[in-house]
Design an enzyme around this catalytic site. Sequence first.
Site, mmCIF file in Angstrom:
data_model
loop_
_atom_site.group_PDB
_atom_site.id
_atom_site.type_symbol
_atom_site.label_atom_id
_atom_site.label_comp_id
_atom_site.label_asym_id
_atom_site.label_seq_id
_atom_site.Cartn_x
_atom_site.Cartn_y
_atom_site.Cartn_z
ATOM 1 N N HIS A 158 -3.894 -9.108 2.311
ATOM 2 C CA HIS A 158 -5.334 -9.057 2.528
ATOM 3 C C HIS A 158 -5.685 -9.851 3.773
ATOM 4 O O HIS A 158 -4.946 -10.740 4.194
ATOM 5 C CB HIS A 158 -6.081 -9.626 1.316
ATOM 6 N N HIS A 190 -2.070 3.313 -5.759
ATOM 7 C CA HIS A 190 -2.713 2.084 -5.298
ATOM 8 C C HIS A 190 -2.902 1.089 -6.443
ATOM 9 O O HIS A 190 -3.057 -0.118 -6.219
ATOM 10 C CB HIS A 190 -4.072 2.428 -4.677
ATOM 11 N N LYS A 223 -2.694 -2.172 7.586
ATOM 12 C CA LYS A 223 -4.130 -1.951 7.639
ATOM 13 C C LYS A 223 -4.814 -2.997 8.509
ATOM 14 O O LYS A 223 -5.754 -2.676 9.248
ATOM 15 C CB LYS A 223 -4.709 -1.992 6.213
ATOM 16 N N ARG A 243 0.846 -1.185 0.000
ATOM 17 C CA ARG A 243 0.000 0.000 0.000
ATOM 18 C C ARG A 243 0.890 1.246 0.000
ATOM 19 O O ARG A 243 1.971 1.236 0.591
ATOM 20 C CB ARG A 243 -0.925 -0.002 1.213
ATOM 21 N N ARG A 297 -1.033 -2.343 -6.963
ATOM 22 C CA ARG A 297 -1.501 -3.563 -6.294
ATOM 23 C C ARG A 297 -2.469 -4.329 -7.190
ATOM 24 O O ARG A 297 -2.392 -5.550 -7.308
ATOM 25 C CB ARG A 297 -2.158 -3.207 -4.959
ATOM 26 N N TYR A 342 -1.130 -19.866 9.839
ATOM 27 C CA TYR A 342 -0.701 -21.104 9.179
ATOM 28 C C TYR A 342 -0.291 -20.818 7.738
ATOM 29 O O TYR A 342 0.759 -21.252 7.269
ATOM 30 C CB TYR A 342 -1.855 -22.110 9.205
#
Length: 400
Positions: A359, A332, A269, A242, A335, A369
Amino acid sequence: MTLTDTTIRNAKPGPKARKLGDGGGLYLLVQPGGSKLWRLKYVFADKEKKPTLCRYPEVSLKEARRRRDEARTALALGRNPADDKKRAQLEAGQAIANTFAKVAEEFLEKSSLEGRAAVTIKKSQWLISLLLPKIGNRPIAEITPAELLAAIKVVHDRGHYETARRMRSLSGRVFRLAIMSSRASNDPSSYLQGALVTPRIKHHAAIIEPEKVGGLLRAIDGFEGQPLTRLALQLTPHVFVRPGELRRAEWSEFDFAKARWTIPAPKMKMRQAHIVPLSKQAIEILKSAEVLSAGQQYVFSSMYPGTRPMSENTINAALRRLGYSGDEMTAHGFRAMASSLLNESGLWSSDAIELALAHDNSSSVRGNYHRGQHMDERTRMAQWWSDYLDELRSQMPGVD
């Protein structure tokens, strides 16, 4: 003898304090220094009391008499007027502590203690400031859905639907804090579902066509602005973090030996530390930046005075300088570029791509994991991606 306003104004101080009586125990005490105090003399529980009501002229003769009459009523009911005054002061203090503004201030302090990013807190402060003119001084327990809606509509009716939506959402968090601290029993924001225009989702403009990506990369290489800005532009497509995460990158977060960039949780974020595998190309760009900003806190610092990260508008402004409008490409958008082309390649698992984009994962256990499971894949993917970008950059238009 009763007092008059003229008598009070003309009363001159003497070498000693003197009293000017008005009747019913009320008198004005004129001090040697010139100050004038309203006092009330009465007896309660067989003890004489002489509390100060207030100063003149802050409290007029008429108001002083009203307070005297209230005190006499309290005495007739068996109450000490001084206790009533203390109770009123306490209630006034509690009322201030229970206003929307006060609870909102506590919410911001709590957010800060929880490690929320400074930019997030700043946005929350701004959204709250939009609500304060209408409901800031209102006791939070008394605010109705109609009042809250009226405060939000000031912004909403100017066409700022997304801001209005955020105001409603943030106010709900403030009301819920008040409920948890027993200062309110209801969240009026919950009744405003459907009352506001739903804003259209606006996606960040991005270039995702391979040939156009190559043209963008060549344009970036030819950028003639500040050298650190050019390097930030060059690094962005390789790491596709970001914009705020890139501009606030600190040298202490990088481990070139392990080819890793670890972004601390407070900067993310999703409030989880994020590891970015660094390709050879990314490290080379960072080494070039190190020549310019070594010894400074930030990799991409502002030019003046150099102790802060570069402005949040720097990358977008550089893209405009290169001729790319806001409808074509944004900071942005790198991304979206990476997400689209990595998925189209068919070489990498969707989990690895989502983790690379930082995300959110619905389950923190599953997220932990997967972060461990896919690091090897993400490392290989980072190098493949940088090699692919180099390939796109080298292909001239119309040449296969």
